[in-house]
Design a protein around this motif. Structure first.
Motif, PDB file in Angstrom:
ATOM      1  N   TYR A  71      69.677   0.282  44.535  1.00 16.28           N
ATOM      2  CA  TYR A  71      70.464   1.426  44.984  1.00 16.28           C
ATOM      3  C   TYR A  71      69.551   2.574  45.404  1.00 16.28           C
ATOM      4  N   LEU A  72      70.080   3.388  46.296  1.00 16.05           N
ATOM      5  CA  LEU A  72      69.414   4.597  46.768  1.00 16.05           C
ATOM      6  C   LEU A  72      70.217   5.799  46.313  1.00 16.05           C
ATOM      7  N   VAL A  73      69.527   6.812  45.794  1.00 17.61           N
ATOM      8  CA  VAL A  73      70.155   8.080  45.455  1.00 17.61           C
ATOM      9  C   VAL A  73      69.566   9.163  46.348  1.00 17.61           C
ATOM     10  N   VAL A  74      70.428   9.958  46.975  1.00 18.43           N
ATOM     11  CA  VAL A  74      70.024  11.126  47.757  1.00 18.43           C
ATOM     12  C   VAL A  74      70.571  12.351  47.042  1.00 18.43           C
ATOM     13  N   SER A  75      69.710  13.349  46.806  1.00 17.75           N
ATOM     14  CA  SER A  75      70.128  14.478  45.982  1.00 17.75           C
ATOM     15  C   SER A  75      70.444  15.750  46.756  1.00 17.75           C
ATOM     16  N   VAL A  76      70.001  15.851  48.013  1.00 19.91           N
ATOM     17  CA  VAL A  76      70.295  17.029  48.842  1.00 19.91           C
ATOM     18  C   VAL A  76      70.580  16.569  50.269  1.00 19.91           C
ATOM     19  N   ASP A  77      71.118  17.464  51.084  1.00 23.18           N
ATOM     20  CA  ASP A  77      71.345  17.146  52.494  1.00 23.18           C
ATOM     21  C   ASP A  77      69.996  16.898  53.170  1.00 23.18           C
ATOM     22  N   LEU A  78      69.827  15.739  53.770  1.00 19.02           N
ATOM     23  CA  LEU A  78      68.549  15.375  54.377  1.00 19.02           C
ATOM     24  C   LEU A  78      68.762  14.744  55.747  1.00 19.02           C
ATOM     25  N   PRO A  79      67.935  15.091  56.726  1.00 18.47           N
ATOM     26  CA  PRO A  79      67.992  14.416  58.033  1.00 18.47           C
ATOM     27  C   PRO A  79      67.261  13.085  57.949  1.00 18.47           C
ATOM     28  N   VAL A  80      67.982  12.003  58.058  1.00 15.47           N
ATOM     29  CA  VAL A  80      67.401  10.678  57.891  1.00 15.47           C
ATOM     30  C   VAL A  80      67.752   9.787  59.080  1.00 15.47           C
ATOM     31  N   ILE A  81      67.091   8.644  59.131  1.00 12.84           N
ATOM     32  CA  ILE A  81      67.403   7.606  60.108  1.00 12.84           C
ATOM     33  C   ILE A  81      67.692   6.332  59.329  1.00 12.84           C
ATOM     34  N   GLY A  82      68.851   5.741  59.545  1.00  9.02           N
ATOM     35  CA  GLY A  82      69.245   4.568  58.770  1.00  9.02           C
ATOM     36  C   GLY A  82      69.551   3.371  59.641  1.00  9.02           C
ATOM     37  N   GLN A  83      69.302   2.193  59.104  1.00  4.92           N
ATOM     38  CA  GLN A  83      69.661   0.969  59.809  1.00  4.92           C
ATOM     39  C   GLN A  83      69.738  -0.201  58.827  1.00  4.92           C
ATOM     40  N   ALA A  84      70.592  -1.155  59.157  1.00 11.84           N
ATOM     41  CA  ALA A  84      70.644  -2.407  58.418  1.00 11.84           C
ATOM     42  C   ALA A  84      69.560  -3.319  58.977  1.00 11.84           C
ATOM     43  N   LEU A  85      68.594  -3.675  58.125  1.00 17.99           N
ATOM     44  CA  LEU A  85      67.473  -4.501  58.578  1.00 17.99           C
ATOM     45  C   LEU A  85      67.794  -5.982  58.533  1.00 17.99           C
ATOM     46  N   LYS A  86      68.512  -6.390  57.502  1.00 13.66           N
ATOM     47  CA  LYS A  86      68.791  -7.815  57.298  1.00 13.66           C
ATOM     48  C   LYS A  86      70.293  -8.022  57.216  1.00 13.66           C
ATOM     49  N   ALA A  87      70.838  -8.717  58.219  1.00 12.50           N
ATOM     50  CA  ALA A  87      72.272  -8.999  58.265  1.00 12.50           C
ATOM     51  C   ALA A  87      72.502 -10.129  59.238  1.00 12.50           C
ATOM     52  N   SER A  88      73.460 -11.004  58.934  1.00 10.27           N
ATOM     53  CA  SER A  88      73.786 -12.125  59.815  1.00 10.27           C
ATOM     54  C   SER A  88      75.222 -12.536  59.555  1.00 10.27           C
ATOM     55  N   PRO A  89      75.816 -13.321  60.471  1.00 14.65           N
ATOM     56  CA  PRO A  89      77.189 -13.788  60.229  1.00 14.65           C
ATOM     57  C   PRO A  89      77.322 -14.583  58.928  1.00 14.65           C
ATOM     58  N   ASP A  90      76.277 -15.340  58.572  1.00 15.59           N
ATOM     59  CA  ASP A  90      76.325 -16.124  57.335  1.00 15.59           C
ATOM     60  C   ASP A  90      76.110 -15.258  56.099  1.00 15.59           C
ATOM     61  N   GLU A  91      75.276 -14.231  56.233  1.00 15.46           N
ATOM     62  CA  GLU A  91      74.985 -13.339  55.112  1.00 15.46           C
ATOM     63  C   GLU A  91      75.059 -11.892  55.595  1.00 15.46           C
ATOM     64  N   PRO A  92      76.266 -11.353  55.741  1.00 13.95           N
ATOM     65  CA  PRO A  92      76.420  -9.968  56.225  1.00 13.95           C
ATOM     66  C   PRO A  92      75.828  -8.960  55.250  1.00 13.95           C
ATOM     67  N   PHE A  93      75.398  -7.850  55.824  1.00 16.44           N
ATOM     68  CA  PHE A  93      74.973  -6.730  54.998  1.00 16.44           C
ATOM     69  C   PHE A  93      76.221  -6.116  54.372  1.00 16.44           C
TER      70      PHE A  93
END
Length: 305
Positions: A71-93
């Protein structure tokens, strides 16, 4: 069944046909069956537990990768860049997210004297989810499609999730969110001001005064909470705002640079290229072309964490 496997199965069931769903106040689940491109966002105080796949959240150039059972915890408002790195039809994120509100955390601080070890960096952290943390998450998901049970039980489940967060590896980070007189709460005032007035120049002494700190103390605590100086933080907010505007007004690159606070087109172009890897004009054309295509489903990359 393993708790994490059941959490994954329930997320997939509840998001079938709609890859993102709010199941209770402040609680969202999401899934996506393919890797997603990087998406810039402002991440508010929140918890994100990955049930399957891998998510990457980048803060000021530093990547935080977290996979199934973490798990990820964010404690304040932060400008971030997010993406799902590992995902597939057989094993969705698949991910479970919950906002972390000071008003919900503060009462729990009265129930424990364990302050936790002060973290080296207070803005964001990744840890392994314990069985105790996963248990109320699982019970909340089990009643997600039973409205009466959800109304009666969701608040208790959210409270239990917060309790186990406070008792876990990121407890010191979460604790700061609930401390009204803590340094993080004071820094949040400056963060809020910069977000609301990102186009305007500021004086460090004024922001420090807003937080009730000396300039040197403010600068130290701000960097600890965000990994950035106030000027760097403002720059990230400006560039994210510019990119959002370019999606809808790709023909007004120069005007947008001025609008978000840049006085020099060359400086805007230079910093935009450094942040996003391409010039504003070229990125605007790419964003416009993407917008004309059939939109893909919303997924975890759209989540703040």
């Amino acid at each position: 069944m393993d708790p994490l496997d059941e959490i994954r199965r329930l997320i997939m069931r509840h998001t079938a046909g709609d890859d993102r769903r709010v199941i209770a106040e402040g609680v969202t689940i999401a899934s996506v069956d393919r890797p997603t491109p990087p998406v810039a966002a402002i991440s508010e105080p929140s918890l994100a537990i990955v049930a399957q796949g891998v998510k990457r959240t980048v803060l000021n150039g530093v990547p935080y990768d977290y996979g199934a059972g973490q798990y990820l915890v964010v404690s304040v408002d932060l400008p971030v860049i997010g993406q799902a790195l590992k995902a597939s039809p057989d094993e969705p994120f698949a991910v479970f997210s919950m906002t972390l509100r000071p008003a919900a955390i503060a009462p729990l601080l009265l129930e424990t004297t364990a302050a936790g070890r002060p973290p080296a960096f207070t803005g964001m952290g990744v840890s392994d989810a314990t069985p105790e943390l996963l248990d109320p998450v699982l019970r909340l998901l089990r009643v997600a499609d039973r409205p009466d049970d959800l109304r009666a039980l969701a608040r208790g489940y959210r409270r239990e999730i917060l309790w186990w967060l406070l008792s876990g590896d990121q407890g010191a980070v979460v604790r700061q969110i609930g401390l009204a007189n803590g340094s993080l709460a004071h820094i949040s005032r400056a963060i809020r001001w910069i977000r609301e007035h990102y186009q305007e120049p500021f004086v460090i002494a004024d922001l420090a005064g807003l937080c009730g700190m000396s300039a040197s103390s403010f600068h130290r605590h701000f960097r600890a909470a965000t990994s950035m100086t106030p000027v760097q933080f403002q720059k990230q907010i400006r560039l994210q705002a510019a990119r959002t505007l370019l999606m809808t007004r790709p023909e007004n690159v120069g005007e947008i640079g001025y609008f978000v606070g840049y006085e020099s087109p060359s400086q805007f172009s230079r910093e935009y290229r450094k942040a996003f890897g391409t010039s504003p004009g070229r990125d605007a054309a790419q964003l416009s072309a993407t917008a004309q295509d059939a939109p893909g489903p919303r997924g975890p990359a759209d989540e703040p964490a």
